[in-house]
Design an enzyme around this catalytic site. Structure first.
Site, PDB file in Angstrom:
ATOM      1  N   GLU A  92       0.842  -1.209   0.000  1.00  0.00           N
ATOM      2  CA  GLU A  92       0.000   0.000   0.000  1.00  0.00           C
ATOM      3  C   GLU A  92       0.879   1.261   0.000  1.00  0.00           C
ATOM      4  O   GLU A  92       0.625   2.220  -0.741  1.00  0.00           O
ATOM      5  CB  GLU A  92      -0.918  -0.004   1.220  1.00  0.00           C
ATOM      6  CG  GLU A  92      -1.759   1.254   1.362  1.00  0.00           C
ATOM      7  CD  GLU A  92      -2.059   1.558   2.811  1.00  0.00           C
ATOM      8  OE1 GLU A  92      -1.794   2.695   3.241  1.00  0.00           O
ATOM      9  OE2 GLU A  92      -2.531   0.652   3.532  1.00  0.00           O
ATOM     10  N   HIS A  93       1.907   1.250   0.815  1.00  0.00           N
ATOM     11  CA  HIS A  93       2.838   2.391   0.840  1.00  0.00           C
ATOM     12  C   HIS A  93       3.538   2.560  -0.505  1.00  0.00           C
ATOM     13  O   HIS A  93       3.704   3.677  -1.002  1.00  0.00           O
ATOM     14  CB  HIS A  93       3.888   2.183   1.933  1.00  0.00           C
ATOM     15  CG  HIS A  93       3.417   2.563   3.300  1.00  0.00           C
ATOM     16  ND1 HIS A  93       3.973   3.600   4.016  1.00  0.00           N
ATOM     17  CD2 HIS A  93       2.431   2.052   4.079  1.00  0.00           C
ATOM     18  CE1 HIS A  93       3.367   3.705   5.191  1.00  0.00           C
ATOM     19  NE2 HIS A  93       2.430   2.767   5.253  1.00  0.00           N
ATOM     20  N   GLU A 169       6.293   3.257  11.869  1.00  0.00           N
ATOM     21  CA  GLU A 169       4.846   3.255  12.088  1.00  0.00           C
ATOM     22  C   GLU A 169       4.458   2.176  13.084  1.00  0.00           C
ATOM     23  O   GLU A 169       3.640   2.397  13.984  1.00  0.00           O
ATOM     24  CB  GLU A 169       4.124   3.043  10.755  1.00  0.00           C
ATOM     25  CG  GLU A 169       2.604   3.073  10.850  1.00  0.00           C
ATOM     26  CD  GLU A 169       1.938   2.857   9.497  1.00  0.00           C
ATOM     27  OE1 GLU A 169       2.597   3.061   8.458  1.00  0.00           O
ATOM     28  OE2 GLU A 169       0.757   2.489   9.486  1.00  0.00           O
TER      29      GLU A 169
END
Length: 472
Positions: A92-93, A169
């Site tokens: 996704e990143h 994160e």
């Protein structure tokens, strides 16, 4: 729980759909082969599938000159294999790090220059990307999403830097938060075999082992039109929007794999489970209990899913719920109570009750009350007045959800990705909730919230020793 690239978001709670009562089908518009166009009192949509397998839902809502473009891929953390957890979120990143025609980070820069916003999220069942911008820029959004569906460029340099971002994160969201660490341990304990027990963001050891080669293989396997749903809502014309979608997406090749591989099913718990975590960094305790329950994706248990939605609201849905009144208002053992049931998941999920006890509260007494109230819900019919209030509350929440075109398109994409008929849910949901009886709630509680299936988790602050006085 949902992991977002640009912001962190909570998980969708009890229910997700608002319903519409007036509904009638009109003839399909000219030139829209295989498409279904429907107009309702407050909703008009077109639902069709391209030859390459891309499912498309268009919603017409002209209250404001904006459009929402969402692409849903049927891949999430549950589709990963052991040793490669976090791949879906990592990819996704990387989806913002350039294609054959766009430089890294150029995707979001272009959207911002046109006055729009974009973001993405990953869950156990799906990965979602969305763009919100002026309706005159619909073609731009479609072109860019089609481009990165098959033309992503994965470069080692950008992968290394983004992998460090993901590691940070995880440290910030999980490793540094006692309650998050506790929930991660709890889910790993609650699910013996099903991948819902793995963290969406992945284990740190696995994140560090990610590679460009693994990313590329994951992308090629799952990012294709026949594994995706495109939902576009807002100020649009059906024929024009469909023509632009076919222009940008129809030539993209599919993988030929249009059915989703089944996951290893979690066995029904045969005994109670308990997890106690003593954490020196915790400042407040947390108490939770979960029960493995079916979802709307299980057609055979659909009625039970509606009853469980009502049961969850009765137990922990707001300040007038039974557990809030007992634990917070009357006995002052807790500061908050909540119930969560992710009813639009692909496979059976944990129906959760979570309590934040007061600092010196008796957890034994707290659990006694929860057990008493759950058992009472299975033994005694819910009074009609309380049942009516609960049903009205659920229906109102879903109707309010219709005010946002983003929420509406989100709920449709979420349902399709989880294998649920979104049209059926959209039309029938309020009436199905209205028909949930006290007897149905009792049966669902007795069937799924059994005393011998409790999965209890407790986070306790580890007392720090009192510093000794130094003798002078």
């Amino acid at each position: 729980m949902i992991s977002c690239r640009k912001r962190f978001a909570g998980f969708v709670g009890l229910g997700v759909f608002a319903g519409l009562l007036l509904f009638c089908a009109l003839p399909v518009q000219a030139g829209a082969a295989q498409a279904e166009t429907v107009h309702a009192a407050t909703l008009a949509y077109r639902d069709f599938t391209l030859d390459n397998g891309l499912r498309v839902v268009l919603l017409q809502e002209k209250r404001a000159p904006v459009v929402v473009v969402q692409v849903w891929y049927r891949v999430g953390s549950a589709d990963e294999v052991a040793g490669q957890t976090g791949l879906a979120h990592m990819l996704e990143h990387m989806m913002f790090q350039g294609t054959r025609t766009l430089a890294p980070e150029e995707f979001s820069s272009i959207i911002a220059r046109h006055g729009g916003v974009d973001n993405a999220s990953t869950s156990q069942d799906y990965t979602n990307y969305y763009i919100k911008l002026g309706s005159e820029h619909l073609d731009l959004a479609l072109r860019m999403e089609a481009d990165r569906m098959r033309n992503l460029v994965l470069k080692e340099e950008k992968f290394i830097s983004e992998n460090k971002v993901v590691q940070e994160e995880r440290r910030m969201r999980t490793d540094a938060v006692p309650a998050a660490r506790m929930v991660e341990k709890y889910r790993a304990m609650a699910y013996q075999v099903h991948p819902y027990g793995r963290p969406i963001i992945g284990w740190m050891a696995d994140i560090r082992k990610h590679s460009v080669a693994a990313m590329q293989a994951f992308y090629q396997k799952y990012y294709a039109p026949d594994n995706a749903t495109l939902v576009v809502g807002g100020d649009l014309e059906f024929a024009a929007a469909e023509e632009r979608i076919r222009h940008h997406f129809a030539s993209l090749p599919g993988t030929g794999q249009r059915s989703r591989s089944p996951l290893t099913q979690e066995p029904t718990p045969s005994a109670q489970k308990q997890l106690y975590v003593l954490d020196p960094e915790a400042r407040i305790p947390v108490w939770m209990v979960g029960f493995l329950t079916p979802t709307f994706a299980d057609i055979q248990a659909e009625s039970d899913a509606f009853a469980l939605e009502v049961a969850g609201t009765i137990l922990g849905g707001g300040l007038s719920s039974r557990l809030y009144r007992r634990l917070v208002t009357e006995e002052k053992l807790a500061v908050s109570v909540s119930a969560d049931y992710a009813s639009l998941s692909r496979d059976p999920v944990l129906f959760m009750i979570q309590v934040t006890p007061r600092k010196d509260a008796s957890l034994i007494r707290l659990e006694e009350i929860v057990r008493t109230e759950v058992e009472r819900l299975g033994q005694e019919p819910v009074p009609e007045r309380e049942l009516a209030k609960t049903r009205n509350s659920i229906i109102a929440e879903h109707v309010y959800d219709q005010d946002s075109i983003h929420s509406l398109t989100w709920n449709i994409g979420r349902a399709i990705t989880s294998g649920v008929d979104w049209k059926k849910m959209l039309i029938d949901y309020p009436d199905r909730i209205r028909t949930v009886t006290a007897e149905a709630v009792q049966k669902a509680v007795v069937r799924y919230l059994k005393p011998d299936r409790w999965i209890v988790g407790v986070l306790l602050p580890l007392p720090t020793p009192t510093p000794r006085k130094v003798q002078e």
